[in-house]
Design an enzyme around this catalytic site. Structure first.
Site, PDB file in Angstrom:
ATOM      1  N   ASP A  82      -2.906  13.659  -1.402  1.00 19.07           N
ATOM      2  CA  ASP A  82      -3.204  12.567  -0.471  1.00 19.07           C
ATOM      3  C   ASP A  82      -2.430  12.718   0.840  1.00 19.07           C
ATOM      4  O   ASP A  82      -1.355  13.315   0.878  1.00 19.07           O
ATOM      5  CB  ASP A  82      -2.769  11.225  -1.089  1.00 19.07           C
ATOM      6  CG  ASP A  82      -3.691  10.784  -2.217  1.00 19.07           C
ATOM      7  OD1 ASP A  82      -4.539  11.578  -2.654  1.00 19.07           O
ATOM      8  OD2 ASP A  82      -3.533   9.638  -2.665  1.00 19.07           O
ATOM      9  N   HIS A 133      -9.387   8.724   2.677  1.00 21.66           N
ATOM     10  CA  HIS A 133      -8.159   7.984   2.320  1.00 21.66           C
ATOM     11  C   HIS A 133      -7.787   7.010   3.442  1.00 21.66           C
ATOM     12  O   HIS A 133      -6.617   6.767   3.687  1.00 21.66           O
ATOM     13  CB  HIS A 133      -7.034   9.009   2.057  1.00 21.66           C
ATOM     14  CG  HIS A 133      -5.826   8.451   1.369  1.00 21.66           C
ATOM     15  ND1 HIS A 133      -5.892   7.618   0.282  1.00 21.66           N
ATOM     16  CD2 HIS A 133      -4.490   8.622   1.609  1.00 21.66           C
ATOM     17  CE1 HIS A 133      -4.659   7.302  -0.108  1.00 21.66           C
ATOM     18  NE2 HIS A 133      -3.789   7.895   0.685  1.00 21.66           N
ATOM     19  N   HIS A 137      -4.149   4.675   7.022  1.00 21.10           N
ATOM     20  CA  HIS A 137      -3.357   4.458   5.802  1.00 21.10           C
ATOM     21  C   HIS A 137      -2.736   3.057   5.725  1.00 21.10           C
ATOM     22  O   HIS A 137      -1.546   2.891   5.446  1.00 21.10           O
ATOM     23  CB  HIS A 137      -2.258   5.524   5.705  1.00 21.10           C
ATOM     24  CG  HIS A 137      -1.799   5.764   4.292  1.00 21.10           C
ATOM     25  ND1 HIS A 137      -0.865   4.970   3.656  1.00 21.10           N
ATOM     26  CD2 HIS A 137      -2.134   6.711   3.388  1.00 21.10           C
ATOM     27  CE1 HIS A 137      -0.651   5.427   2.438  1.00 21.10           C
ATOM     28  NE2 HIS A 137      -1.414   6.478   2.241  1.00 21.10           N
ATOM     29  N   HIS A 227       1.149  14.652  -2.852  1.00 24.03           N
ATOM     30  CA  HIS A 227       0.967  14.330  -1.425  1.00 24.03           C
ATOM     31  C   HIS A 227       1.214  15.567  -0.573  1.00 24.03           C
ATOM     32  O   HIS A 227       2.161  16.309  -0.829  1.00 24.03           O
ATOM     33  CB  HIS A 227       1.933  13.207  -1.018  1.00 24.03           C
ATOM     34  CG  HIS A 227       1.639  11.909  -1.702  1.00 24.03           C
ATOM     35  ND1 HIS A 227       2.104  11.630  -2.970  1.00 24.03           N
ATOM     36  CD2 HIS A 227       0.891  10.845  -1.325  1.00 24.03           C
ATOM     37  CE1 HIS A 227       1.658  10.439  -3.337  1.00 24.03           C
ATOM     38  NE2 HIS A 227       0.925   9.932  -2.356  1.00 24.03           N
TER      39      HIS A 227
END
Ligand SMILES: [Zn+2]
Length: 264
Positions: A82, A133, A137, A227
């Site tokens: 991510d 995503h 964020h 990540h």
């Protein structure tokens, strides 16, 4: 009396039990005096509990369907990354995946895609899957419906422009989703993807701890969360070869999320 009763853990346990018991009895007395108020308080606590679980737990299906694992009878795992693309960490991860012949899934942040479209393109060219995503964020729980839609749509457009891919996967930041989030994902035809095991690499706990945590908890069908952006991901890059090699030795193979979602 056995020595155990004099130890600090026992004394803490005994104090906590006494406190819990006293609170329970006080609660019962209060409920007897104010039954309606107590029922309301209980209903509110229950709603908060169910709502919190529904919005936050990776396995929750309370507000809508979310993929959190693949087929638990197949010795297959999915690596997911991510918060990228990142100028340094994403290419480093792509190099490792290529060396090991492993395909993964990257949930990209729209503004990062616009900063590094060539890296987003490389992800797709090397056969990995891509997911949305959001654009900046945010914590979607506090966003208005129009903002949620905007975050998702702008990212769809950024990924499409950079890679030519129309995403069908969405992972909400921090895994947080509400009915408003599901309304948007349904409208845009996106599948919500959570995870089975978080590597907790965002805490930067040390390469060893990331490796041990993943290898201790992994099981067939697991979706593993890592990540590649929003911070120093050196530990993730260092942990990855050890994790891939250990899983391969244990007989695991690697699938992308679209591959995993298709299996029964
Ligand atoms: Zn994220």
């Amino acid at each position: 009396m056995p020595l155990f009763f004099y130890t600090a853990p026992f004394r803490v346990l005994a104090s906590l039990s006494a406190l819990a018991g006293a609170s329970f009895i006080a609660g019962l007395r209060f409920a007897a005096r104010r039954p309606i108020l107590s029922c309301c308080a209980f209903a509110v606590s229950l709603a908060v509990g169910v709502g919190g679980f529904g919005a936050l737990h990776p396995r929750s299906q309370v507000f809508g369907p979310a993929l959190w694992r693949g087929d638990p009878s197949a010795r297959v795992v999915a690596l997911t990354f991510d918060d990228g693309p990142h100028a340094v960490f994403t290419p480093a991860i792509l190099d490792i995946l290529r060396q090991h012949g492993v395909k993964a899934t990257f949930f990209m942040v729209g503004e990062q895609v616009e900063r590094h479209p060539e890296i987003a393109r490389r992800v797709v060219e090397e056969g990995h899957a891509v997911g949305n995503h959001t654009y900046t964020h945010p914590d979607l729980i506090t966003e208005k419906p129009a903002e949620i839609g905007d975050e998702i749509v702008r990212t769809q457009e950024a990924i499409l422009r950079a890679t030519g891919v129309r995403c069908s996967l969405f992972r909400p930041p921090y895994g947080m989703r509400t009915p408003l989030v599901f309304r948007q994902t349904k409208r845009l035809g996106l599948q919500v993807v959570e995870w089975t095991i978080s590597s907790q690499d965002w805490r930067s706990p040390g390469t060893d701890k990331i490796v041990k945590r993943v290898l201790r908890r992994v099981r067939p069908g697991a979706i593993l969360l890592f990540h590649d952006g929003r911070g120093d991901r050196t530990e993730t890059v260092e942990a990855l070869p050890t994790i891939i090699e250990a899983l391969t030795r244990r007989g695991y193979s690697f699938a992308t999320i679209p591959e995993m979602a298709q299996s029964p």
